[in-house]
Design a protein around this motif. Structure first.
Motif, PDB file in Angstrom:
ATOM      1  N   ASP A 167      -1.580  19.052   9.296  1.00 45.94           N
ATOM      2  CA  ASP A 167      -2.776  19.336   8.499  1.00 45.94           C
ATOM      3  C   ASP A 167      -2.424  19.731   7.062  1.00 45.94           C
ATOM      4  N   THR A 168      -1.412  19.073   6.531  1.00 46.81           N
ATOM      5  CA  THR A 168      -1.009  19.238   5.138  1.00 46.81           C
ATOM      6  C   THR A 168      -1.071  17.863   4.491  1.00 46.81           C
ATOM      7  N   PRO A 169      -1.763  17.730   3.379  1.00 47.15           N
ATOM      8  CA  PRO A 169      -1.836  16.424   2.721  1.00 47.15           C
ATOM      9  C   PRO A 169      -0.453  15.936   2.290  1.00 47.15           C
ATOM     10  N   VAL A 170      -0.145  14.699   2.656  1.00 48.99           N
ATOM     11  CA  VAL A 170       1.118  14.066   2.305  1.00 48.99           C
ATOM     12  C   VAL A 170       0.791  12.756   1.583  1.00 48.99           C
ATOM     13  N   PHE A 171       1.477  12.525   0.470  1.00 45.34           N
ATOM     14  CA  PHE A 171       1.173  11.387  -0.388  1.00 45.34           C
ATOM     15  C   PHE A 171       2.401  10.506  -0.528  1.00 45.34           C
ATOM     16  N   SER A 172       2.200   9.214  -0.333  1.00 46.74           N
ATOM     17  CA  SER A 172       3.326   8.292  -0.376  1.00 46.74           C
ATOM     18  C   SER A 172       3.421   7.553  -1.697  1.00 46.74           C
ATOM     19  N   GLY A 173       4.568   7.722  -2.327  1.00 41.57           N
ATOM     20  CA  GLY A 173       4.965   6.906  -3.463  1.00 41.57           C
ATOM     21  C   GLY A 173       6.215   6.129  -3.072  1.00 41.57           C
ATOM     22  N   VAL A 174       6.289   5.758  -1.798  1.00 45.17           N
ATOM     23  CA  VAL A 174       7.411   4.963  -1.285  1.00 45.17           C
ATOM     24  C   VAL A 174       7.041   3.506  -1.500  1.00 45.17           C
ATOM     25  N   LEU A 175       7.707   2.876  -2.453  1.00 43.60           N
ATOM     26  CA  LEU A 175       7.334   1.531  -2.865  1.00 43.60           C
ATOM     27  C   LEU A 175       8.385   0.512  -2.450  1.00 43.60           C
ATOM     28  N   THR A 176       7.903  -0.647  -2.031  1.00 37.16           N
ATOM     29  CA  THR A 176       8.763  -1.738  -1.588  1.00 37.16           C
ATOM     30  C   THR A 176       8.376  -3.005  -2.353  1.00 37.16           C
ATOM     31  N   PRO A 177       9.096  -3.302  -3.428  1.00 39.20           N
ATOM     32  CA  PRO A 177       8.748  -4.503  -4.192  1.00 39.20           C
ATOM     33  C   PRO A 177       9.125  -5.769  -3.442  1.00 39.20           C
ATOM     34  N   HIS A 178       8.376  -6.823  -3.702  1.00 37.65           N
ATOM     35  CA  HIS A 178       8.702  -8.108  -3.100  1.00 37.65           C
ATOM     36  C   HIS A 178      10.008  -8.652  -3.669  1.00 37.65           C
ATOM     37  N   HIS A 179      10.212  -8.415  -4.942  1.00 34.15           N
ATOM     38  CA  HIS A 179      11.411  -8.941  -5.597  1.00 34.15           C
ATOM     39  C   HIS A 179      11.994  -7.870  -6.498  1.00 34.15           C
ATOM     40  N   PHE A 180      13.221  -7.511  -6.257  1.00 31.58           N
ATOM     41  CA  PHE A 180      13.938  -6.589  -7.129  1.00 31.58           C
ATOM     42  C   PHE A 180      15.378  -7.074  -7.205  1.00 31.58           C
ATOM     43  N   HIS A 181      15.848  -7.225  -8.411  1.00 32.90           N
ATOM     44  CA  HIS A 181      17.226  -7.659  -8.614  1.00 32.90           C
ATOM     45  C   HIS A 181      17.911  -6.662  -9.530  1.00 32.90           C
ATOM     46  N   GLU A 182      19.166  -6.453  -9.296  1.00 33.34           N
ATOM     47  CA  GLU A 182      19.953  -5.486 -10.065  1.00 33.34           C
ATOM     48  C   GLU A 182      20.334  -6.037 -11.437  1.00 33.34           C
TER      49      GLU A 182
END
Length: 151
Positions: free
Chosen positions: A101-116
Motif C-alpha cells: 500500500d505504498t505508491p511505486v512508480f516505474s521509470g524502467v524503460l526498454t527501448p526497441h533499439h539502443f546501440h552503444e
C-alpha cells in the motif's frame, strides 16, 4: 495539481547499468520535485534493474516513504531477452505497490533499439531527462490524490 506537502518523503531507486543515462532521469526527477515543493528525496542505487524490486519492497516496508520511484534502462545485451527482465521488474513493482500500500512508480524503460554509439547515448540521455520530469509529475499527482482521500 496542488503543491505537495514539504514534508512528503520520496525515494528513487536507480539501476547503475548505463548510469550516465539513467542518472539524467534521477537528476531531473529531483529537480522537478523540488519545483513542486518536495525536498525530501532519497536516492538509492542498485547494480541493475533486476535488483530494484527487493530494495523497493524494503523501503516500502520501512514506512518512511510516501512514494517510491524507479529508473533503469534495460537494453538487449545479447545474453537473454531484455523484455523478460523489464516485464519481471515492472510486475514485481506492481506487486510491491499493491501488497505494501505504498505508491511505486516505474521509470524502467526498454527501448526497441539502443546501440552503444554517441548518437543513441545522447538521444537517450535527453529522453531520460524528460522521463525523470514525467516520473516526478506522476508521483506528485498520485500523492496529491491519495492525500485528498484521507481528508
Amino acid at each position: 495539481m496542488s503543491p505537495l506537502s514539504i514534508s512528503s518523503r520520496v525515494a528513487i531507486v536507480s539501476a547503475q547499468w548505463h548510469a550516465d543515462i539513467v542518472d539524467r532521469a534521477v537528476e531531473s526527477f529531483q529537480a522537478r520535485l523540488r519545483e513542486l515543493g518536495v525536498v525530501n528525496v532519497d536516492v538509492y542505487r542498485v547494480p541493475g534493474a533486476f535488483e530494484i524490486p527487493l530494495l523497493v519492497r524494503r523501503l516500502a516496508a520501512s514506512g518512511r516513504y510516501d512514494g517510491i520511484a524507479t529508473s533503469a534502462l534495460v537494453v538487449d545485451g545479447g545474453i537473454y531477452r531484455h523484455e523478460f527482465v523489464a516485464q519481471s521488474v515492472v510486475e514485481a513493482l506492481m506487486t510491491v505497490q499493491l501488497e505494501m500500500d505504498t505508491p511505486v512508480f516505474s521509470g524502467v524503460l526498454t527501448p526497441h533499439h539502443f546501440h552503444e554509439h554517441e548518437e543513441h547515448r545522447n538521444q537517450f540521455s535527453r529522453h531520460f531527462v524528460t522521463k525523470g520530469e514525467e516520473l516526478a509529475d506522476a508521483v506528485a499527482s498520485t500523492l496529491t490524490t491519495l492525500a485528498s482521500l484521507q481528508a
